[in-house]
Design a protein around this motif. Sequence first.
Motif, PDB file in Angstrom:
ATOM      1  N   GLN A  88      27.631  12.219  -3.901  1.00 40.34           N
ATOM      2  CA  GLN A  88      27.295  11.723  -2.594  1.00 40.34           C
ATOM      3  C   GLN A  88      27.013  12.945  -1.765  1.00 40.34           C
ATOM      4  OE1 GLN A  88      30.844  10.400  -0.175  1.00 40.34           O
ATOM      5  NE2 GLN A  88      29.705   8.495   0.048  1.00 40.34           N
ATOM      6  N   VAL A  89      25.763  12.653  -1.101  1.00 40.57           N
ATOM      7  CA  VAL A  89      25.226  13.536   0.028  1.00 40.57           C
ATOM      8  C   VAL A  89      26.242  13.945   1.215  1.00 40.57           C
ATOM      9  CG1 VAL A  89      23.262  13.657   1.605  1.00 40.57           C
ATOM     10  CG2 VAL A  89      23.082  12.749  -0.715  1.00 40.57           C
ATOM     11  N   THR A  90      26.401  15.375   1.417  1.00 43.21           N
ATOM     12  CA  THR A  90      27.000  15.870   2.422  1.00 43.21           C
ATOM     13  C   THR A  90      26.259  16.337   3.453  1.00 43.21           C
ATOM     14  OG1 THR A  90      27.528  17.872   1.083  1.00 43.21           O
ATOM     15  CG2 THR A  90      29.156  15.925   0.925  1.00 43.21           C
ATOM     16  N   GLY A  91      25.227  16.825   3.077  1.00 43.08           N
ATOM     17  CA  GLY A  91      24.382  17.496   4.227  1.00 43.08           C
ATOM     18  C   GLY A  91      22.541  17.473   3.435  1.00 43.08           C
ATOM     19  N   THR A  92      21.986  17.645   4.705  1.00 44.14           N
ATOM     20  CA  THR A  92      20.208  17.794   4.066  1.00 44.14           C
ATOM     21  C   THR A  92      19.792  18.859   4.994  1.00 44.14           C
ATOM     22  OG1 THR A  92      19.653  16.227   5.669  1.00 44.14           O
ATOM     23  CG2 THR A  92      20.367  15.158   3.834  1.00 44.14           C
ATOM     24  N   GLY A  93      18.641  19.429   4.572  1.00 46.44           N
ATOM     25  CA  GLY A  93      17.831  20.418   5.099  1.00 46.44           C
ATOM     26  C   GLY A  93      16.542  20.659   4.630  1.00 46.44           C
ATOM     27  N   PRO A  94      15.806  21.375   5.062  1.00 48.07           N
ATOM     28  CA  PRO A  94      14.357  21.443   4.437  1.00 48.07           C
ATOM     29  C   PRO A  94      14.383  22.013   2.882  1.00 48.07           C
ATOM     30  CG  PRO A  94      14.623  22.602   6.649  1.00 48.07           C
ATOM     31  CD  PRO A  94      16.126  22.279   6.105  1.00 48.07           C
ATOM     32  N   HIS A 120      11.145  16.147  -6.731  1.00 50.84           N
ATOM     33  CA  HIS A 120      10.899  14.800  -6.038  1.00 50.84           C
ATOM     34  C   HIS A 120      11.097  14.819  -4.567  1.00 50.84           C
ATOM     35  CE1 HIS A 120      10.509  12.959  -9.922  1.00 50.84           C
ATOM     36  NE2 HIS A 120      11.599  13.483 -10.404  1.00 50.84           N
ATOM     37  N   PRO A 121      10.285  15.485  -3.908  1.00 45.99           N
ATOM     38  CA  PRO A 121      10.732  15.694  -2.444  1.00 45.99           C
ATOM     39  C   PRO A 121      10.678  14.408  -1.519  1.00 45.99           C
ATOM     40  CG  PRO A 121       8.158  16.083  -3.252  1.00 45.99           C
ATOM     41  CD  PRO A 121       9.046  15.858  -4.171  1.00 45.99           C
ATOM     42  N   GLU A 122      10.190  13.278  -2.168  1.00 46.48           N
ATOM     43  CA  GLU A 122      10.525  12.071  -1.629  1.00 46.48           C
ATOM     44  C   GLU A 122      12.055  11.460  -1.637  1.00 46.48           C
ATOM     45  OE1 GLU A 122       9.450  11.284  -5.905  1.00 46.48           O
ATOM     46  OE2 GLU A 122       8.399  12.504  -4.274  1.00 46.48           O
ATOM     47  N   ILE A 123      12.783  11.889  -2.576  1.00 45.96           N
ATOM     48  CA  ILE A 123      14.181  11.801  -2.660  1.00 45.96           C
ATOM     49  C   ILE A 123      14.886  12.669  -1.250  1.00 45.96           C
ATOM     50  CG2 ILE A 123      16.386  12.094  -4.003  1.00 45.96           C
ATOM     51  CD1 ILE A 123      14.722  11.377  -6.606  1.00 45.96           C
ATOM     52  N   ILE A 124      14.285  13.873  -1.592  1.00 42.62           N
ATOM     53  CA  ILE A 124      15.202  14.713  -0.751  1.00 42.62           C
ATOM     54  C   ILE A 124      14.869  14.411   0.908  1.00 42.62           C
ATOM     55  CG2 ILE A 124      14.996  17.133   0.566  1.00 42.62           C
ATOM     56  CD1 ILE A 124      14.650  18.111  -2.496  1.00 42.62           C
ATOM     57  N   GLU A 125      13.752  13.870   1.430  1.00 39.65           N
ATOM     58  CA  GLU A 125      13.266  13.338   2.551  1.00 39.65           C
ATOM     59  C   GLU A 125      13.975  12.155   2.888  1.00 39.65           C
ATOM     60  OE1 GLU A 125       9.103  13.042   2.546  1.00 39.65           O
ATOM     61  OE2 GLU A 125       8.834  15.280   2.043  1.00 39.65           O
ATOM     62  N   ALA A 126      14.316  11.210   1.921  1.00 40.49           N
ATOM     63  CA  ALA A 126      14.831   9.821   2.245  1.00 40.49           C
ATOM     64  C   ALA A 126      16.261   9.910   2.234  1.00 40.49           C
ATOM     65  CB  ALA A 126      14.378   8.960   1.112  1.00 40.49           C
ATOM     66  N   SER A 127      17.183  10.852   1.586  1.00 39.82           N
ATOM     67  CA  SER A 127      18.387  11.112   1.393  1.00 39.82           C
ATOM     68  C   SER A 127      19.171  11.259   2.835  1.00 39.82           C
ATOM     69  CB  SER A 127      18.947  12.173   0.496  1.00 39.82           C
ATOM     70  OG  SER A 127      18.461  11.782  -0.842  1.00 39.82           O
ATOM     71  N   GLN A 128      20.190  10.650   3.149  1.00 45.44           N
ATOM     72  CA  GLN A 128      21.077  10.793   4.312  1.00 45.44           C
ATOM     73  C   GLN A 128      22.438  11.002   3.793  1.00 45.44           C
ATOM     74  OE1 GLN A 128      20.357   7.458   7.240  1.00 45.44           O
ATOM     75  NE2 GLN A 128      18.095   7.330   6.497  1.00 45.44           N
ATOM     76  N   ALA A 138      30.998  21.175  -4.914  1.00 41.46           N
ATOM     77  CA  ALA A 138      29.736  21.186  -4.227  1.00 41.46           C
ATOM     78  C   ALA A 138      28.476  21.323  -5.200  1.00 41.46           C
ATOM     79  CB  ALA A 138      29.728  22.235  -2.898  1.00 41.46           C
ATOM     80  N   PHE A 139      27.486  20.662  -4.984  1.00 42.06           N
ATOM     81  CA  PHE A 139      26.402  20.774  -5.750  1.00 42.06           C
ATOM     82  C   PHE A 139      25.044  20.725  -5.019  1.00 42.06           C
ATOM     83  CE2 PHE A 139      23.168  20.013  -9.241  1.00 42.06           C
ATOM     84  CZ  PHE A 139      23.375  20.917 -10.037  1.00 42.06           C
ATOM     85  N   ARG A 140      24.034  21.307  -5.178  1.00 39.67           N
ATOM     86  CA  ARG A 140      22.941  21.478  -4.482  1.00 39.67           C
ATOM     87  C   ARG A 140      21.524  20.852  -5.289  1.00 39.67           C
ATOM     88  NH1 ARG A 140      20.773  25.772   0.038  1.00 39.67           N
ATOM     89  NH2 ARG A 140      22.226  24.564   1.152  1.00 39.67           N
ATOM     90  N   PHE A 141      20.782  19.868  -4.803  1.00 38.13           N
ATOM     91  CA  PHE A 141      19.447  19.594  -5.363  1.00 38.13           C
ATOM     92  C   PHE A 141      18.380  20.211  -4.513  1.00 38.13           C
ATOM     93  CE2 PHE A 141      22.080  16.217  -6.964  1.00 38.13           C
ATOM     94  CZ  PHE A 141      21.854  16.272  -7.958  1.00 38.13           C
ATOM     95  N   ASP A 142      17.405  20.680  -5.185  1.00 37.15           N
ATOM     96  CA  ASP A 142      16.413  21.511  -4.178  1.00 37.15           C
ATOM     97  C   ASP A 142      15.081  21.603  -4.834  1.00 37.15           C
ATOM     98  OD1 ASP A 142      16.302  23.542  -5.814  1.00 37.15           O
ATOM     99  OD2 ASP A 142      18.037  24.601  -4.983  1.00 37.15           O
TER     100      ASP A 142
END
Length: 320
Positions: free
Chosen positions: A208-214, A185-193, A166-170
């Motif tokens: 590969q994205v497994t989860g998103t949050g604020p 780049h908050p625009e990446i975090i907001e657009a990722s699903q 597991a790895f997180r981008f924040d």
Amino acid sequence: VSPVSGFVGVGKNVMTPSTTALKQSNGMDAYEAQMRAAASGVPPMSGLTSGAGAAATMDVEPVDIAPDNFKLSPRWRKKTKQLATLGPASSSFEMIEKLFLAGADVFRLNFSHGEHAQKKELLDIIRQVEAKYEHPIAILGDLQGPKLRVGQFANPAGEVLQTGQAFRFDLDESPGTNQRVLLPHPEIIEASQVGHVLLVDDGKVKLQVTGTGPGYIDCVVVVGGTIKDKKGVNTPDSILDISCLTPKDRADLQYMLDIGVDWVALSFVQRPEDIVEIHRLILAHPTGQTPSRPKVMAKIEKPSCFEGDSLTKIVDLCDG
């Protein structure tokens, strides 16, 4: 059978300047020898024969070829256009001329690297080759597009990510670890699903994205590797709420218009509005109202171009 001379060869090879070059020299020398042979009225490939028996010739009228008619070569009869990117090893007049004679119809100036003055020098050389052969050569200026990068790691050597971990981008600005790193780049975090892919360092590391949050996205490493400071991030599945023209791109575009490129390539096109935006900037330039204004090429690199009827609209708006 040579369409120029009517030569029919069987068994015995009859050597011409061009076929001698093909046997003894490299490809470029052979090509130049064929052009010289064609200009002197010698059939370029008349020495290529096969079979068994004796050579024979047919009586035909000699072809009157002007010495400067170098356009008899197949290079001038091809329909497909070839594009060549110029770099440090291909920046001299001699090399650009060879590339042109070998078939290059368009020369690409990559504005991701180098200074503006270097691009102007290359453009001037291309125009000199163009004038020498009295044959149009297109010049394409390629804009860099957005460069999205990760932050820095506590370890100067970066971190090795293992496949399956597991790895997180924040948005946390503290130095990165083996478990997380800043993605400014908050625009990446907001657009990722969930299910979207992120490619780091030109795809060397795939997640590969497994989860998103604020303010964060959680991922699983699909293809492991080393991730280091400031490495680029590509988001092929996400439509980002940003312009594909960065401040650098806008400055580069103005310079392209000033020096007179023939084409402008727009990188990372996401939607038709991106083409509308660059057309607006071109039209605002003094050359934008003239027939010499550059054409626009859309680089299709993002799957978002295929959403709905976006691709159809992009094709309608651009020139290539």
